[in-house]
Scaffold this motif. Structure first.
Motif, PDB file in Angstrom:
ATOM      1  N   ASP A 305      96.700  -8.474 134.676  1.00 27.94           N
ATOM      2  CA  ASP A 305      97.411  -8.262 133.142  1.00 27.94           C
ATOM      3  C   ASP A 305      98.079  -8.907 132.100  1.00 27.94           C
ATOM      4  OD1 ASP A 305      99.385  -6.263 131.105  1.00 27.94           O
ATOM      5  OD2 ASP A 305     100.587  -6.389 132.129  1.00 27.94           O
ATOM      6  N   LYS A 307     100.095 -10.249 129.855  1.00 28.13           N
ATOM      7  CA  LYS A 307     102.307  -9.306 128.914  1.00 28.13           C
ATOM      8  C   LYS A 307     102.309  -9.664 127.946  1.00 28.13           C
ATOM      9  CE  LYS A 307     104.649  -8.557 131.720  1.00 28.13           C
ATOM     10  NZ  LYS A 307     105.462  -7.622 132.060  1.00 28.13           N
ATOM     11  N   GLU A 308     101.700 -10.653 126.735  1.00 25.06           N
ATOM     12  CA  GLU A 308     102.009 -10.462 125.678  1.00 25.06           C
ATOM     13  C   GLU A 308     101.503 -11.890 125.825  1.00 25.06           C
ATOM     14  OE1 GLU A 308     106.075 -13.830 125.608  1.00 25.06           O
ATOM     15  OE2 GLU A 308     106.171 -11.806 126.457  1.00 25.06           O
ATOM     16  N   MET A 311     100.289 -15.646 128.024  1.00 23.08           N
ATOM     17  CA  MET A 311     101.002 -15.098 128.981  1.00 23.08           C
ATOM     18  C   MET A 311     100.242 -14.023 130.094  1.00 23.08           C
ATOM     19  SD  MET A 311     104.902 -14.132 130.956  1.00 23.08           S
ATOM     20  CE  MET A 311     105.365 -15.402 129.898  1.00 23.08           C
ATOM     21  N   ILE A 313      99.593 -12.639 134.166  1.00 24.25           N
ATOM     22  CA  ILE A 313      99.637 -12.211 135.217  1.00 24.25           C
ATOM     23  C   ILE A 313      98.636 -11.802 135.665  1.00 24.25           C
ATOM     24  CG2 ILE A 313     101.156 -10.886 137.012  1.00 24.25           C
ATOM     25  CD1 ILE A 313     102.344 -11.936 134.914  1.00 24.25           C
ATOM     26  N   SER A 351     101.769 -12.482 140.727  1.00 24.99           N
ATOM     27  CA  SER A 351     101.950 -10.730 141.117  1.00 24.99           C
ATOM     28  C   SER A 351     103.056 -10.864 142.482  1.00 24.99           C
ATOM     29  CB  SER A 351     100.619  -9.977 140.991  1.00 24.99           C
ATOM     30  OG  SER A 351     100.425 -10.201 143.032  1.00 24.99           O
ATOM     31  N   THR A 370      91.741  -9.590 130.176  1.00 26.86           N
ATOM     32  CA  THR A 370      92.564  -8.200 131.655  1.00 26.86           C
ATOM     33  C   THR A 370      91.263  -8.254 132.263  1.00 26.86           C
ATOM     34  OG1 THR A 370      93.967  -7.526 130.775  1.00 26.86           O
ATOM     35  CG2 THR A 370      92.805  -6.377 132.173  1.00 26.86           C
TER      36      THR A 370
END
Length: 418
Positions: A305, A307-308, A311, A313, A351, A370
């Motif tokens: 992922d 996030k912004e 950043m 994940i 995660s 991603t």
């Protein structure tokens, strides 16, 4: 040999990009990869540095550095002795076929001492205290078993926590006298260990202290000593990479340099010739863990992922390495999907449901999206052994036999769940 820097390591990993991509396609991610070829190469290099200087030299592998069963079996097959620091490790090493074992560590339980006695033909117990000498002697007498033993000597200046290990070198004559009265124990050597050795200074200083103590031993006790074990703590030649101040802006790491292994071998040989061998002709043992296995393993992660901006994940958490290692240490994170030799700032998180689940503050690649596959190399030491079942299950480990390490496809028989 050219020193390995972060840019060189990144280039080496990108040259093997298809190898890692194929592993991910076959086994998924997150993934822990251990390569036997690296282990065998490091064994050969260590021996080639020490054997010409110390013809009577023995190499031991500390299981705690990486306890994967195939790593231990590789060491045994290559003729490396095994050092253990628990009954669990001892039982596993015996089951793997180890014939030369050193049993080290403080606070050995009665059950662990009994296990060592049960395998007395294979095991040398490195006694950690006067109390352990008494307990081992009592159990050996009760079972009428004879066992080889050594004693660990404490190293000065290692910090408060290191006081838990061994006895002061100055008490060696007293310890040896007590051991000589135990008819079931044969005191055959001394051992010490200093950690984070970027250069051989601590090892040389300890050999000098031992040399000053040896003449104080009774001649018959001295004649029975067969080895001095200089322990491990050899830092790999690439040095220690640490996050730079600020951490999220270039440069992303600093390097604390380490001396080449040959420098260690020559300095230790000089110290032995000056301080040890005039009093005692003996074997030299060494127990390099990190030096042998740190470069043998890698971690593969997938970006789960974004996030912004800035950043990401990943699908794997730092329970794979057991603690918040990357808050205090630096390793390059390499985007295999979008490769580039440019390092860019990016907050890379795992995660797990904890904010301390950090993989790094930068990555090598053109961009990050991603689904991208990330590689973190040099994860072979003190990661697999201390990883933990925290929140999420641990991923599988793929052990790659030496004969297949350069192949793009790795057969399913190499896949291991431990």
């Amino acid at each position: 040999m050219q020193p390995i820097t972060v840019p060189i390591l990144v280039e080496q990993c990108l040259e093997r990009r298809e190898f890692f991509l194929d592993l991910s396609r076959e086994h998924g991610s997150p993934l822990y990869i251990i390569e036997q070829k690296s282990l065998l190469s490091r064994i050969e290099e260590f021996r080639n540095s020490f054997l010409p200087i110390f013809p009577d030299f023995s190499l031991y592998y500390p299981v705690k550095a990486n306890s994967h069963p195939d790593v231990v079996k590789t060491m045994i097959t290559a003729g490396v002795g095994i050092e253990v620091s628990s009954g669990q490790e001892l039982a596993g090493a015996v089951a793997a076929g180890a014939n030369e074992l050193l049993f080290n560590g403080p606070g050995k339980s009665d059950a662990e001492l009994e296990l060592a006695l049960a395998h007395s033909g294979q095991v040398t117990v490195i006694m950690d205290s006067f109390g352990e000498l008494e307990r081992l002697s009592a159990k050996a007498t009760a079972t009428d078993r004879h066992i080889r033993a050594g004693v660990r000597l404490a190293v000065a200046g290692e910090g408060e926590g290191w006081r838990k290990f061994g006895i002061p070198p100055e008490r060696l004559p007293e310890f040896a006298e007590q051991a000589s009265a135990c008819c079931h124990i044969s005191l055959q050597g001394v051992q010490f260990h200093s950690s984070w050795n970027m250069e051989p200074t601590a090892q040389v200083a300890m050999l000098e202290r031992i040399g000053a103590t040896l003449p104080k031993l009774r001649p018959d006790i001295l004649a029975n000593l067969k080895f001095i074990d200089i322990g491990g703590g050899f830092w790999p030649e690439w040095g220690e990479w640490l996050p730079s101040q600020g951490g999220e802006h270039p440069p992303f790491h600093t390097t604390e340099p380490a001396a080449p292994l040959q420098d260690f071998a020559e300095a230790i040989a000089e110290a032995c010739n000056r301080h040890i061998f005039p009093h005692l002709k003996c074997s030299i043992f060494a127990e390099p863990g990190r030096w042998l296995c740190s470069g043998a393993a890698s971690i593969l992660l997938t970006v789960q992922d974004i996030k912004e901006d800035g950043m990401a994940i990943t699908d794997g958490g730092t329970n794979m390495v057991g603690w918040e290692q990357f808050e205090h240490e630096y390793f390059p994170v390499i985007n295999l999907t979008r490769p580039d030799i440019m390092e860019r700032p990016y907050k890379l998180l795992g995660s797990l449901c904890t904010p301390r689940d950090l993989w790094g503050r930068s990555f090598f690649g053109s961009e990050l999206r991603t689904g991208d596959l990330l590689l973190i190399p040099y994860q072979g030491a003190y990661t697999y052994s201390i990883r933990q079942q925290f929140i999420k299950p641990l991923p599988i480990t793929v052990f790659v036999p030496a004969a297949r390490s350069e192949e793009r496809r790795v057969g399913k028989e190499c896949r291991s769940r431990w």
